[in-house]
Design an enzyme around this catalytic site. Structure first.
Site, PDB file in Angstrom:
ATOM      1  N   ASN A 110      -1.011  -8.851   6.674  1.00 16.33           N
ATOM      2  CA  ASN A 110      -0.866  -7.958   5.514  1.00 16.33           C
ATOM      3  C   ASN A 110      -1.359  -6.556   5.871  1.00 16.33           C
ATOM      4  O   ASN A 110      -2.327  -6.381   6.612  1.00 16.33           O
ATOM      5  CB  ASN A 110      -1.541  -8.519   4.264  1.00 16.33           C
ATOM      6  CG  ASN A 110      -2.972  -8.979   4.453  1.00 16.33           C
ATOM      7  OD1 ASN A 110      -3.378  -9.346   5.552  1.00 16.33           O
ATOM      8  ND2 ASN A 110      -3.738  -8.981   3.378  1.00 16.33           N
TER       9      ASN A 110
ATOM     10  N   GLU B 267      -2.270  -3.068   3.872  1.00 14.75           N
ATOM     11  CA  GLU B 267      -2.510  -2.479   2.549  1.00 14.75           C
ATOM     12  C   GLU B 267      -2.355  -0.963   2.587  1.00 14.75           C
ATOM     13  O   GLU B 267      -2.186  -0.351   3.651  1.00 14.75           O
ATOM     14  CB  GLU B 267      -3.905  -2.896   2.063  1.00 14.75           C
ATOM     15  CG  GLU B 267      -3.999  -4.412   1.907  1.00 14.75           C
ATOM     16  CD  GLU B 267      -5.301  -4.894   1.311  1.00 14.75           C
ATOM     17  OE1 GLU B 267      -6.291  -4.129   1.288  1.00 14.75           O
ATOM     18  OE2 GLU B 267      -5.315  -6.057   0.859  1.00 14.75           O
TER      19      GLU B 267
ATOM     20  N   CYS C 170       7.016 -12.587  -2.023  1.00 15.94           N
ATOM     21  CA  CYS C 170       7.318 -13.174  -0.708  1.00 15.94           C
ATOM     22  C   CYS C 170       8.248 -14.368  -0.845  1.00 15.94           C
ATOM     23  O   CYS C 170       9.136 -14.573  -0.012  1.00 15.94           O
ATOM     24  CB  CYS C 170       6.030 -13.563   0.006  1.00 15.94           C
ATOM     25  SG  CYS C 170       5.106 -12.121   0.572  1.00 15.94           S
TER      26      CYS C 170
ATOM     27  N   CYS D  25       2.727  -7.908   2.274  1.00 16.24           N
ATOM     28  CA  CYS D  25       2.083  -9.186   2.588  1.00 16.24           C
ATOM     29  C   CYS D  25       2.429  -9.637   4.008  1.00 16.24           C
ATOM     30  O   CYS D  25       3.453  -9.230   4.576  1.00 16.24           O
ATOM     31  CB  CYS D  25       2.551 -10.267   1.619  1.00 16.24           C
ATOM     32  SG  CYS D  25       2.010 -10.056  -0.069  1.00 16.24           S
TER      33      CYS D  25
ATOM     34  N   GLU E  32       3.571 -12.469   5.037  1.00 18.40           N
ATOM     35  CA  GLU E  32       4.850 -13.199   5.144  1.00 18.40           C
ATOM     36  C   GLU E  32       6.011 -12.228   5.287  1.00 18.40           C
ATOM     37  O   GLU E  32       6.911 -12.412   6.111  1.00 18.40           O
ATOM     38  CB  GLU E  32       5.087 -14.051   3.891  1.00 18.40           C
ATOM     39  CG  GLU E  32       4.032 -15.106   3.623  1.00 18.40           C
ATOM     40  CD  GLU E  32       2.890 -14.617   2.739  1.00 18.40           C
ATOM     41  OE1 GLU E  32       2.424 -13.473   2.935  1.00 18.40           O
ATOM     42  OE2 GLU E  32       2.455 -15.384   1.876  1.00 18.40           O
TER      43      GLU E  32
HETATM   44  N1  THU Z   1      -1.320 -11.325   0.436  1.00 19.04           N
HETATM   45  C1  THU Z   1      -0.540 -11.745   1.468  1.00 19.04           C
HETATM   46  O1  THU Z   1      -0.516 -11.137   2.537  1.00 19.04           O
HETATM   47  N2  THU Z   1       0.214 -12.851   1.286  1.00 19.04           N
HETATM   48  C2  THU Z   1       0.223 -13.611   0.156  1.00 19.04           C
HETATM   49  O2  THU Z   1       0.993 -14.533   0.040  1.00 19.04           O
HETATM   50  C3  THU Z   1      -0.728 -13.311  -0.926  1.00 19.04           C
HETATM   51  C4  THU Z   1      -1.351 -11.973  -0.865  1.00 19.04           C
HETATM   52  C5  THU Z   1      -2.159 -10.147   0.625  1.00 19.04           C
HETATM   53  C6  THU Z   1      -1.758  -8.942  -0.156  1.00 19.04           C
HETATM   54  C7  THU Z   1      -3.066  -8.174  -0.215  1.00 19.04           C
HETATM   55  O3  THU Z   1      -3.219  -7.422   0.970  1.00 19.04           O
HETATM   56  C8  THU Z   1      -4.124  -9.261  -0.213  1.00 19.04           C
HETATM   57  O4  THU Z   1      -3.484 -10.448   0.238  1.00 19.04           O
HETATM   58  C9  THU Z   1      -4.758  -9.525  -1.564  1.00 19.04           C
HETATM   59  O5  THU Z   1      -3.795  -9.734  -2.544  1.00 19.04           O
END
Ligand code: THU
Length: 133
Positions: free
Chosen positions: A44, A46, A91, A55, A57
């Site tokens: 992920n 941000e 996702c 994310c 995925e």
């Molecule tokens: N996040 C993911 O990378 N995948 C998921 O399926 C759930 C959420 C990340 C997004 C964000 O950077 C952090 O987790 C908190 O929501």
């Protein structure tokens, strides 16, 4: 295709280390097996404008498709806690575009625990390209 969960798990854990998470401090890693025989990974990423966060995925899927993969056969998702990582709704919608109903989804955590699902178990009643015909 014979999926080696442990190999996928190790790659997802390694890539999770590259997650850029200054806002949530919640690291996620994903690894996918594609129809081209390759494994692609994602973490992920941000952003200060929170909604632009990508994310793990979707990072992995977009990397794969941009390299020429057409289908995702299997995905594993890990996070740094002992809770299973469930893909968010956005996702799952992106997975719908590139995974078949019988695609393998492995939820995992930081401890090599696995739960295995078919894609249609975690994404029933999909909105996909067939709706547009
Ligand atoms: N996040 C993911 O990378 N995948 C998921 O399926 C759930 C959420 C990340 C997004 C964000 O950077 C952090 O987790 C908190 O929501």
């Amino acid at each position: 295709m014979n999926i080696n969960e442990k190999e996928l798990f190790d790659k997802a854990i390694k890539t999770m280390g590259n997650a850029y998470v200054p806002y949530s401090n919640y690291k996620v890693g994903a690894a996918i097996v594609c129809d081209d025989g390759n494994i692609y990974t994602g973490a992920n990423v941000e952003n200060a404008s929170y909604g632009l966060t990508n994310c793990a995925e979707r990072t992995a899927i977009f990397k794969a498709v941009s390299e020429g993969a057409k289908k995702v056969k299997a995905i594993i998702i890990v996070n740094k806690t002992d809770q299973m990582t469930k893909p968010c709704g956005a996702c799952r919608q992106v997975m719908t575009e590139f995974m078949d109903a019988d695609g393998q989804v492995f939820l995992s955590n930081n401890k090599n625990d696995f739960e295995e699902y078919r894609f249609d178990q975690i994404m029933p009643l999909v909105f996909d390209s067939k709706e547009l015909n």
